[in-house]
Design a protein around this motif. Structure first.
Motif, PDB file in Angstrom:
ATOM      1  N   SER A  26       0.827  -1.199   0.000  1.00 35.87           N
ATOM      2  CA  SER A  26       0.000   0.000   0.000  1.00 35.87           C
ATOM      3  C   SER A  26       0.864   1.253   0.000  1.00 35.87           C
ATOM      4  CB  SER A  26      -0.906  -0.003   1.238  1.00 35.87           C
ATOM      5  OG  SER A  26      -1.557   1.237   1.378  1.00 35.87           O
ATOM      6  N   PHE A  27       0.352   2.320  -0.612  1.00 39.68           N
ATOM      7  CA  PHE A  27       1.062   3.595  -0.637  1.00 39.68           C
ATOM      8  C   PHE A  27       0.703   4.472   0.557  1.00 39.68           C
ATOM      9  CE2 PHE A  27       0.922   2.310  -5.136  1.00 39.68           C
ATOM     10  CZ  PHE A  27       2.292   2.277  -5.377  1.00 39.68           C
ATOM     11  N   LYS A  28      -0.054   3.939   1.479  1.00 35.65           N
ATOM     12  CA  LYS A  28      -0.372   4.650   2.706  1.00 35.65           C
ATOM     13  C   LYS A  28       0.888   4.749   3.566  1.00 35.65           C
ATOM     14  CE  LYS A  28      -3.161   6.283   5.994  1.00 35.65           C
ATOM     15  NZ  LYS A  28      -4.017   7.481   5.849  1.00 35.65           N
ATOM     16  N   LYS A  29       1.262   5.973   3.938  1.00 32.40           N
ATOM     17  CA  LYS A  29       2.439   6.149   4.780  1.00 32.40           C
ATOM     18  C   LYS A  29       2.107   5.803   6.224  1.00 32.40           C
ATOM     19  CE  LYS A  29       4.774   9.667   1.992  1.00 32.40           C
ATOM     20  NZ  LYS A  29       5.431  10.995   2.002  1.00 32.40           N
ATOM     21  N   LEU A  30       3.087   5.238   6.922  1.00 32.41           N
ATOM     22  CA  LEU A  30       2.915   4.850   8.317  1.00 32.41           C
ATOM     23  C   LEU A  30       3.802   5.719   9.204  1.00 32.41           C
ATOM     24  CD1 LEU A  30       3.029   0.948   8.031  1.00 32.41           C
ATOM     25  CD2 LEU A  30       0.995   2.384   8.319  1.00 32.41           C
ATOM     26  N   PRO A  31       3.381   5.984  10.443  1.00 35.04           N
ATOM     27  CA  PRO A  31       4.268   6.678  11.384  1.00 35.04           C
ATOM     28  C   PRO A  31       5.437   5.778  11.772  1.00 35.04           C
ATOM     29  CG  PRO A  31       2.301   5.885  12.501  1.00 35.04           C
ATOM     30  CD  PRO A  31       2.076   5.647  11.027  1.00 35.04           C
ATOM     31  N   VAL A  32       6.459   6.375  12.308  1.00 36.13           N
ATOM     32  CA  VAL A  32       7.615   5.593  12.743  1.00 36.13           C
ATOM     33  C   VAL A  32       7.172   4.561  13.773  1.00 36.13           C
ATOM     34  CG1 VAL A  32       9.876   5.678  13.846  1.00 36.13           C
ATOM     35  CG2 VAL A  32       9.158   7.529  12.321  1.00 36.13           C
ATOM     36  N   GLY A  33       7.452   3.302  13.507  1.00 34.80           N
ATOM     37  CA  GLY A  33       7.040   2.229  14.396  1.00 34.80           C
ATOM     38  C   GLY A  33       5.614   1.764  14.197  1.00 34.80           C
ATOM     39  N   ILE A  58       9.459   2.579   8.906  1.00 29.14           N
ATOM     40  CA  ILE A  58      10.851   2.872   9.268  1.00 29.14           C
ATOM     41  C   ILE A  58      10.987   4.338   9.634  1.00 29.14           C
ATOM     42  CG2 ILE A  58      13.241   2.858   8.471  1.00 29.14           C
ATOM     43  CD1 ILE A  58      12.441   0.666   6.489  1.00 29.14           C
ATOM     44  N   ASN A  59      10.449   5.214   8.789  1.00 27.82           N
ATOM     45  CA  ASN A  59      10.348   6.643   9.059  1.00 27.82           C
ATOM     46  C   ASN A  59       9.087   7.138   8.364  1.00 27.82           C
ATOM     47  OD1 ASN A  59      11.070   7.238   6.274  1.00 27.82           O
ATOM     48  ND2 ASN A  59      13.200   6.835   6.855  1.00 27.82           N
ATOM     49  N   THR A  60       8.890   8.459   8.323  1.00 23.86           N
ATOM     50  CA  THR A  60       7.644   8.984   7.786  1.00 23.86           C
ATOM     51  C   THR A  60       7.500   8.764   6.284  1.00 23.86           C
ATOM     52  OG1 THR A  60       8.698  11.161   7.570  1.00 23.86           O
ATOM     53  CG2 THR A  60       7.414  10.729   9.589  1.00 23.86           C
ATOM     54  N   ASP A  61       8.592   8.452   5.586  1.00 23.58           N
ATOM     55  CA  ASP A  61       8.536   8.261   4.128  1.00 23.58           C
ATOM     56  C   ASP A  61       8.840   6.834   3.684  1.00 23.58           C
ATOM     57  OD1 ASP A  61       7.969  10.999   3.571  1.00 23.58           O
ATOM     58  OD2 ASP A  61      10.084  11.488   3.858  1.00 23.58           O
ATOM     59  N   SER A  62       9.256   5.978   4.590  1.00 27.73           N
ATOM     60  CA  SER A  62       9.698   4.632   4.200  1.00 27.73           C
ATOM     61  C   SER A  62       9.093   3.580   5.121  1.00 27.73           C
ATOM     62  CB  SER A  62      11.229   4.523   4.256  1.00 27.73           C
ATOM     63  OG  SER A  62      11.848   5.519   3.476  1.00 27.73           O
TER      64      SER A  62
END
Length: 225
Positions: A26-33, A58-62
């Motif tokens: 998915s292209f939904k970004k996840l928060p760190v952790g 991993i981070n806000t973009d990865s």
């Protein structure tokens, strides 16, 4: 017959990967952790693949994704060889990085993945194993996407990607006590659409294709964030 069997497995593994764990993230970004997960269904002419995936921010973009899948061959797929293909397991890991493209409303993404799959052929009379096979793939590529907001809370995300995949395939014929390892690489593309139905759920559909053949692979996924 061994050479023909080898390319039967090449076709199987190209269907299983990179589709199962590489293209359906998915292209939904996840928060760190933060974590998310998804499921995939891919019906093909000779195979049906189902898979599951766990995402980790991993981070806000990865984010990194860990996935697995099982491929089911049609009963008559290897009928001419006098054998059957039991369910084929595969596992893999991939990383995706998503970032804005300058001042435009577009975003670009870079993605890479590594996977392994294992298959065998059993005699349809004696149930003895005729062929063991294993494949490892390394894929990398990138693409463009755009997030289109609607009047509802839905967000449409069309995307297009190009990739290169290299496969290392080992085929062992237990009847002839013969083993062969070979590798091959190919360029391909992927076009699809993700629909964010809510902040917590999305669906994604894609067509993967190769620049070296006319084959296409359709996949449908359901993601939870």
């Amino acid at each position: 017959m061994l050479l023909k069997q080898k390319w039967v497995f090449v076709a199987l593994f190209l269907i299983l990967y990179p589709v199962t764990v590489y293209s359906q993230v998915s292209f939904k970004k996840l928060p760190v952790g933060g974590t998310g997960f998804g499921f995939e269904f891919s019906p093909q002419e000779d195979f049906t693949t189902i898979g599951a995936r766990l995402d980790y921010g991993i981070n806000t973009d990865s984010k990194i994704s860990f996935g697995g899948g099982i491929g089911f061959a049609d009963d008559d797929y290897l009928e001419s060889f006098g054998g059957d293909v039991p369910p084929t397991p595969a596992v893999g890991v991939s990383v995706i990085h998503i970032q804005s493209l300058g001042q435009s409303e577009l975003e670009y993404f870079l993605q890479g993945g590594f996977s392994g799959a294992f298959a065998r052929v059993v005699d349809n009379v004696s149930d003895d194993t005729i062929v063991n096979s294993r494949a490892f793939t390394l894929s990398g590529g990138g693409g463009i996407l755009k997030r289109l907001k609607t009047q509802s809370e839905w967000v449409l995300i069309p995307y297009f990607a190009l990739s290169y995949t290299n496969i290392w395939l080992t085929v062992e014929n237990t009847q002839w006590d013969y083993e062969e390892t070979d590798s091959d690489g190919s360029f391909g593309g992927n076009i699809g659409l993700e629909i964010e139905l809510s902040k917590k759920m999305s669906v994604i559909g894609s067509f993967a294709f190769s620049f070296e053949s006319s084959d296409t692979v359709f996949s449908l996924g359901l993601n939870f964030h």
